[in-house]
Every structure is written in structure tokens, then in C-alpha cells.
Design an enzyme around this catalytic site. Structure first.
Site, PDB file in Angstrom:
ATOM      1  CG  LEU A  69      -2.075  -0.955   1.267  1.00 42.81           C
ATOM      2  CD1 LEU A  69      -2.735  -0.934   2.634  1.00 42.81           C
ATOM      3  CD2 LEU A  69      -3.089  -0.606   0.180  1.00 42.81           C
ATOM      4  N   GLY A  70       1.977   1.188   0.681  1.00 45.90           N
ATOM      5  CA  GLY A  70       2.811   2.388   0.739  1.00 45.90           C
ATOM      6  C   GLY A  70       4.053   2.176   1.571  1.00 45.90           C
ATOM      7  N   GLY A  76       6.337   3.911   4.505  1.00 50.13           N
ATOM      8  CA  GLY A  76       6.489   4.936   5.523  1.00 50.13           C
ATOM      9  C   GLY A  76       7.968   5.046   5.848  1.00 50.13           C
ATOM     10  CB  ALA A  77       9.895   7.464   7.835  1.00 44.82           C
ATOM     11  CG  ASN A  78       9.532   4.637  11.513  1.00 50.40           C
ATOM     12  OD1 ASN A  78      10.596   5.176  11.248  1.00 50.40           O
ATOM     13  ND2 ASN A  78       8.687   5.138  12.402  1.00 50.40           N
ATOM     14  N   GLY A  79       8.845   1.768   7.710  1.00 49.12           N
ATOM     15  CA  GLY A  79       8.569   0.437   7.196  1.00 49.12           C
ATOM     16  C   GLY A  79       7.601   0.431   6.025  1.00 49.12           C
ATOM     17  CE  LYS A  83       5.227   1.997   9.089  1.00 48.90           C
ATOM     18  NZ  LYS A  83       4.929   3.416   9.265  1.00 48.90           N
ATOM     19  CG  ASP A  87       5.618  13.335   7.853  1.00 46.74           C
ATOM     20  OD1 ASP A  87       5.725  14.388   7.189  1.00 46.74           O
ATOM     21  OD2 ASP A  87       6.176  12.281   7.552  1.00 46.74           O
TER      22      ASP A  87
END
Lengths: 251, 306
Positions: free
Chosen positions: B30-31, B33-36, B51, B141
Site C-alpha cells: 500500500l505504501g 512509511g519512514a519506518n517500514g 506494517k 508529518d
């Protein structure tokens, strides 16, 4: 928590080895991070190896970036190093108290609380960052970006709840026997750097090692004896490898 | 920067939770993120988002935010469904499962459905942020990718990696949305920080080219909210909201609720331009009316007396 952030664009060429100097800093409880700044071309293979080695010896991380990404990178490294230091210390406690290697070995329900404590510590622990800036001739066009990165780092440090301070050095110093020069003593608001930077006289030599050692001494003179925690360098080196995953806009 | 080097997991990969024993079948990415990485996944017949990250501490910190929101807002279904570890290719990865939020990023939604939707979306976004602030968090963010819009302008926030307790240093942000970057204030988490980012979001969504051009050409020492206000003033879509954007960019909203109320008022005013003007009768007109009433009265009196 004490950090040195070295901003450079190439290899050292005078005096002691910067890798040994960084190892000495780390032994005294100061983590060394390195930002290699390049715009056209590269730092060269030798420069790149040295940058990575300094950071590894100093228990920190290194990045080679363009001036455009410098502010972001400086912040990311500073923040991740703070987190890394705290995680290391907390994991150490967990080892002693519960006999588990790290927070990752706890069941998820117990992690929540430990992570909350880690976050509180990261936010509240006193932090000192000494910036050591390479002022050799080739750095001249990059100084505006360096100045901006320092201002930006100041903003992030001011936003922390804990006490934070930065100091700024450049190397080589003005006198021939001076490895580096203090531009700005510990402050929580690094502003008006422009004036200092305008006065800089760019020089040819790059005594990275001696300059690093001078900054380590400065820590000792200004912060008293630095308390070295028992540390396991492997954890931080590992962090260096996967730090890139969230390097984009992390502060 | 380096996220592209991260390998994606192929559809059909099954995660087996080490602690809680639940199984998740990954459907698609899906996308990032900065962390995963976030995947659409199914757990039995239930669809959720999973995630997967590398750092246990980072993922747990996000899960903590979701858990605290769930605890506060008990009337809705929970965001956080599970926190666990899974073994993949011989390595252990932490992950958490959360409610799946359908929708597309604001910019995409506006491109597909038209810019006229931004009034509704803007209001809903501010309402959502206000709820978060009231729970003690700042989102941090705010950016197009983290604001998902579904049917008829419904808004959900995703990726809580930047969520920061009010009064602390914002954990994660995107440079051009950052108040500090624009020399418009501190990087300390307060409601006005998010409201500022919302203002930039609208400029980015509706006048992205000029905004990016500005960030490329403007010298760092010249960054200032007035530069953003200048963009707004010369953009016909943004102009009706100019006074809102101006207040947001200069930090003159204390709370997202207050910002939401003002946004709502402007949306209505823009829809009925005439009613907005009726409210304020120019002084000279009132004076003229009074004079004519007086004159009329005098004439009537004189007429009666005769």
C-alpha cells in the site's frame, strides 16, 4: 549524550589518523558521525572509505550527500544517534535485569512500556553536539549549506524538552600549530554563524585527526569527566547499516 | 532515499505472528512509511493493513500512539489490531496490524474529482487533527501521502511515525511542510504546527509547481511565511481561503477546532458571495438612508401641518 559531527568533503592529509582519533572519542563516550558533502564529482574512493571508517570507529554513522540534502541528513544522524545511545543503554539494563538481549525479545505487550521509557529518555536526556567543519579550500562553495544545516539542527535541538547545546569548530585553525578553532562555544541557539563563516580563510591542509582529538579535549574541559557507559559497539554499527531505511525525513 | 533498495514482499506471503499466533496473508504493497512498508493483508476473512519494519522500537512507538488513540476514542472500531513479530527468510521482523483505510492521497483525489472538493476535505481534515490534538498528540508529518481521502471527501490520517506528544520536538516531518523550514516558528509539537502544515498542503495540492519552484530558488535566509502568502494571493483557487491560509501560516490559530470553524465559515462565504457582502453595509449607504428617512419624515410633517 555527547556527539561530534564531522562535516567534510574529502580525505585527511596531515597528522594523526582520524580513524584512531574517532576511536579515542568513542572510548571517551563521544559518538562520532560524519557527513561527507559532495556536489559535483565525488569524495573519491579513498575519501569515501575514510569517512565510513571514521564513523565506524566513532560508533556513529556516515552519509555522503549533496549540499541540498545536508540539513536533513545532519538532523537524521543526530536524532538516530540519540535514539541509538538510549536504546543501547536500555538494552543493557534489560540484559542485566531480565537476561534478554534487547527489547525485541520481550513479548509485544511488555515492549510498549519499555519503548515509552526509551522515548522519554531520548527526549529529555541532556545532549551536546560539537560540529567540526572542514574549512579546506574545496569546501568554500558548500559553506552556505553547512551554515543552513547548523541553523536547522539548532531548531530541532531547541524543540527537545531536554537540555541541548551545540558548539562549532572549523579546521585547520588560523595558526600553523592549531588543529582547529572554536567558532561558537556551547549554545542552545546557534545563530549569527554567517559572520564567522565570512571570516574563514580557507586553507589547503586537512588535519582531520588532530582536529577530532582537540574537540574531544574540549568536551573534557567543558563538561568535566565524561561518564563512559559500558557499550557494545556492534549495536551501533548495525544501526549504521539499516539507518538508511528511514533516512528520508526523519528528525 | 534508500527505501527503494528495500525488497518488497511478493503477494501471497504469509506472516505468522510469533507471540499471538495470528496469520496474515499479504495482498499488495500500500505504501512506504519512514519506518517500514505497509501492505494490504487478510486475516481470515478480515481485511487489514500490516506494517512491517526493521526496528522494533520504531514500530512499537507507532503502535503506542494508535493504542492511546483507541483508548481515548472508544466509540469507533480500533485502529490497532495486533502487534507481533514474524520470521521471513530466516530473519525476524516486527510488525503490527491495523485497520485498513481505503482512499487516495489528497493530491490524487483532487486531480480525479476536481479542486472544488478541497473545501469539504479541508474541513474534515481539521476536525480529524483537532481530535488528535485533544488526545494529546500532534500528527507532525501532515502531507499529501499521509492524508487519505475516500468517497465524498472522507478523510483519514495514515502513518503515525511523526505523531509527537504535545510539547516535545516533532519526531518526523517533511521539509517543505515544516514550520521551522519556513522560519515561521519552532519545531516543538503544538496544534499550530499541524495547522501550518495543512496550509502548505493546500498550496502544494493546488499550486504545486510554483511551490516547488519557490523552494528551489529561494535562499534559506529568505524563507518566510510571506513568500507562501504571496503564492496564495496570486492563485485563483486558493484566493477565497486567503485569510485562513494567512492566519495558519503566521501561526494565528491556537487550535485546530478554531481553524476548522474559520475554514467552514469561509467555505460557506465562498459558496454564497452575495450573502457575505450583505452583512456589511457601507457607512455612506447607512448615512444616506438615515438622511432620506429624515427628509421623508420632515416632508410628511410639513405636508400634514399644511
Amino acid at each position: 549524550m555527547n556527539q561530534i559531527l564531522l562535516i567534510t568533503d574529502g580525505g585527511s592529509n596531515v597528522g594523526e589518523s582520524p580513524v584512531i582519533a574517532a576511536a579515542q572519542a568513542y572510548a571517551e563516550g563521544i559518538t562520532v558521525n560524519v557527513a561527507g558533502v559532495v556536489d559535483d564529482g565525488s569524495v573519491g574512493e579513498q575519501g569515501a572509505v575514510e569517512i565510513a571508517e571514521i564513523a565506524r570507529a566513532g560508533g556513529g554513522m556516515s552519509r555522503i550527500v549533496s549540499t541540498r540534502l545536508l540539513s536533513q541528513t545532519v538532523q537524521m544522524m543526530t536524532r538516530q544517534t540519540v535514539q541509538g545511545t538510549i536504546r543501547q543503554a536500555v538494552n543493557q539494563e534489560l540484559r542485566q535485569l531480565l537476561g534478554v538481549e534487547s527489547v525485541a525479545e520481550l513479548p509485544p505487550a511488555k515492549r510498549a512500556e519499555v519503548v515509552r521509557v526509551m522515548e522519554d529518555l531520548s527526549e529529555n536526556s541532556p545532549l551536546r553536539v560539537a560540529l567540526l567543519i572542514d574549512a579546506s579550500g574545496s569546501m568554500k562553495p558548500k559553506l552556505a549549506a553547512v551554515e543552513e544545516a547548523i541553523r536547522d539542527l539548532g531548531l530541532s535541538l531547541q524543540a527537545r524538552k531536554g537540555e541541548s547545546a551545540v558548539a562549532v569548530f572549523h579546521f585547520p585553525g588560523e595558526l600553523s600549530n592549531e588543529a582547529c578553532m572554536l567558532d561558537l562555544d556551547w549554545t542552545d541557539a546557534p545563530s549569527r554563524l554567517g559572520a564567522i563563516f565570512a571570516k574563514l580563510r580557507m586553507k589547503g591542509t586537512t588535519p582531520t585527526g588532530p582536529a577530532l582529538l582537540r574537540v574531544v579535549e574540549f568536551f573534557r574541559e567543558t563538561c568535566g569527566k565524561i561518564n563512559t557507559e559500558p557499550q557494545q559497539p556492534t549495536t551501533l554499527i548495525k544501526r549504521d547499516d539499516n539507518g538508511g531505511v528511514r533516512s528520508d525525513y526523519v528528525v | 532515499m534508500i527505501t527503494s533498495s528495500e525488497k518488497q514482499l511478493p503477494p501471497g506471503t504469509v506472516l505468522r505472528g510469533k507471540w499471538n499466533g495470528k496469520r496474515y496473508r499479504l495482498e499488495r504493497l500500500l505504501g512506504l512509511g519512514a519506518n517500514g512498508q505497509v501492505y494490504l493483508a487478510s486475516n481470515g476473512s478480515r481485511t487489514c493493513a500490516v506494517k512491517i519494519g526493521k526496528e522494533t522500537e520504531d514500530l512499537q512507538a507507532e503502535a503506542n500512539v494508535l493504542a492511546s488513540l483507541d483508548q481515548r476514542e472508544r466509540r469507533r472500531p480500533p485502529f490497532l489490531l495486533d502487534v507481533d513479530d514474524a520470521e521471513l527468510q530466516g530473519r525476524r521482523f516486527p510488525f503490527y496490524a491495523m485497520q485498513y483505510v481505503p482512499g487516495s492521497p489528497v493530491k490524487t483525489y483532487l486531480r480525479q474529482h476536481g479542486a472544488q472538493w478541497f473545501g469539504v476535505i479541508g474541513y474534515r481534515l481539521l476536525e480529524r487533527l483537532a481530535e488528535l490534538h485533544e488526545a494529546g498528540w500532534v500528527f507532525g508529518d501532515v502531507k499529501s501521502d499521509n492524508v487519505l481521502v475516500s468517497d465524498y471527501g472522507r478523510v483519514a490520517l495514515v502513518d503515525y511515525g511523526g505523531a509527537t506528544g504535545i510539547g516535545r520536538g516533532v519526531r518526523q516531518f517533511t521539509e517543505i511542510y515544516d514550520r521551522g523550514y519556513w522560519a515561521a516558528g519552532s519545531r516543538t509539537a503544538d496544534p499550530a504546527y499541524d495547522v501550518f502544515a495543512v496550509a502548505v498542503l493546500w498550496i502544494h495540492a493546488l499550486d504545486g509547481k510554483r511551490l516547488l519552484q519557490l523552494t528551489r530558488t529561494l535562499l534559506p535566509q529568505n524563507r518566510h511565511p510571506r513568500e507562501l502568502v504571496e503564492l496564495v494571493r496570486t492563485n485563483p483557487t486558493l484566493q477565497p481561503m486567503e485569510s485562513w491560509l494567512d492566519r495558519a501560516l503566521y501561526g494565528r490559530f491556537q487550535h485546530a477546532r478554531e481553524a476548522g470553524e474559520y475554514w467552514r465559515a469561509l467555505v460557506h462565504a465562498a459558496a454564497h458571495p452575495k450573502t457575505a457582502r450583505e452583512g456589511q453595509v457601507p457607512g455612506w449607504m447607512a448615512g444616506l438612508l438615515a438622511a432620506s428617512v429624515l427628509l421623508c419624515g420632515t416632508a410628511a410633517v410639513i405636508w400634514f401641518l399644511h
